[in-house]
Design a protein around this motif. Structure first.
Motif, PDB file in Angstrom:
ATOM      1  N   ASP A   7       1.695  13.162  18.268  1.00 17.66           N
ATOM      2  CA  ASP A   7       2.424  12.352  19.240  1.00 17.66           C
ATOM      3  C   ASP A   7       2.982  11.074  18.591  1.00 17.66           C
ATOM      4  N   ASP A   8       3.147  11.112  17.285  1.00 19.79           N
ATOM      5  CA  ASP A   8       3.713   9.982  16.558  1.00 19.79           C
ATOM      6  C   ASP A   8       5.238  10.029  16.675  1.00 19.79           C
ATOM      7  N   VAL A  92       1.720  21.235  25.076  1.00 19.56           N
ATOM      8  CA  VAL A  92       1.491  20.804  26.459  1.00 19.56           C
ATOM      9  C   VAL A  92       0.106  20.175  26.601  1.00 19.56           C
ATOM     10  N   SER A  93      -0.886  20.746  25.963  1.00 24.37           N
ATOM     11  CA  SER A  93      -2.233  20.171  26.020  1.00 24.37           C
ATOM     12  C   SER A  93      -2.251  18.756  25.458  1.00 24.37           C
ATOM     13  N   GLU A  98      -4.603  15.517  26.611  1.00 19.97           N
ATOM     14  CA  GLU A  98      -5.234  14.746  25.539  1.00 19.97           C
ATOM     15  C   GLU A  98      -4.648  13.348  25.386  1.00 19.97           C
ATOM     16  N   GLY A  99      -3.737  12.986  26.239  1.00 16.55           N
ATOM     17  CA  GLY A  99      -3.088  11.688  26.095  1.00 16.55           C
ATOM     18  C   GLY A  99      -3.413  10.754  27.240  1.00 16.55           C
ATOM     19  N   PRO A 100      -2.693   9.667  27.305  1.00 12.90           N
ATOM     20  CA  PRO A 100      -2.936   8.661  28.343  1.00 12.90           C
ATOM     21  C   PRO A 100      -2.587   9.135  29.752  1.00 12.90           C
ATOM     22  N   PHE A 120      -2.248  24.964  32.907  1.00 13.07           N
ATOM     23  CA  PHE A 120      -2.507  23.528  32.953  1.00 13.07           C
ATOM     24  C   PHE A 120      -2.504  22.983  34.379  1.00 13.07           C
ATOM     25  N   GLY A 121      -2.575  23.875  35.358  1.00 18.51           N
ATOM     26  CA  GLY A 121      -2.677  23.457  36.751  1.00 18.51           C
ATOM     27  C   GLY A 121      -1.365  23.282  37.480  1.00 18.51           C
ATOM     28  N   PHE A 122      -0.250  23.597  36.855  1.00 18.48           N
ATOM     29  CA  PHE A 122       1.034  23.499  37.549  1.00 18.48           C
ATOM     30  C   PHE A 122       1.139  24.621  38.576  1.00 18.48           C
TER      31      PHE A 122
END
Length: 138
Positions: A7-8, A92-93, A98-100, A120-122
């Motif tokens: 995610d950089d 997507v994970s 895994e992020g904010p 992912f729950g969508f």
């Protein structure tokens, strides 16, 4: 083949993203290069998939958010020659779990890959959701 998910934002290759969105993505072809670059540089968060040990971008996703409780997932793709390695799932994970934004209410628009996003729950929107479609500008 090994891959890295990052995610950089400094690793993002705008040219590679533009090439995919402007030629391969059914949802991206109507945008200009300037629009795509503005959307990516202004994104709340970006995630890229890369061949391990290098900077060759082979997958991507971006998100728009208020930074508090809402996230919009957009421009998720994996180059066809790199599919089959769970990269879409890993991208997507990294973005939503895994992020904010792990506790956010996420939304997206897609005509395909529903199976991926359901993991992912969508779900399809219920009666509490409304959408204003894009209108043609004259």
């Amino acid at each position: 083949m090994d891959y890295e998910i990052s995610d950089d934002p400094a690793r993002i290759n705008l040219e590679a993203i533009w090439q995919f969105l402007s030629t391969e993505a059914y949802w991206g072809r109507q945008r200009s290069r300037e629009e795509v670059e503005r959307q990516i540089t202004g994104a709340w968060r970006v995630v890229g998939a890369y061949r391990a040990g290098g900077n060759e971008l082979v997958g991507f996703a971006r998100a728009v958010s208020d930074g508090v409780g809402f996230g919009y997932l957009a421009d998720v793709f994996v180059h066809p020659e790199h599919r089959g390695h769970s990269l879409g799932k890993r991208i997507v994970s990294k973005m939503i779990d895994e992020g904010p934004g792990a506790t956010f209410r996420w939304t997206l628009f897609t005509a395909d890959a529903h199976g991926l996003y359901r993991q992912f729950g969508f779900v399809e929107p219920d009666g509490s959701a409304m959408v204003r479609p894009a209108s043609a500008m004259s």
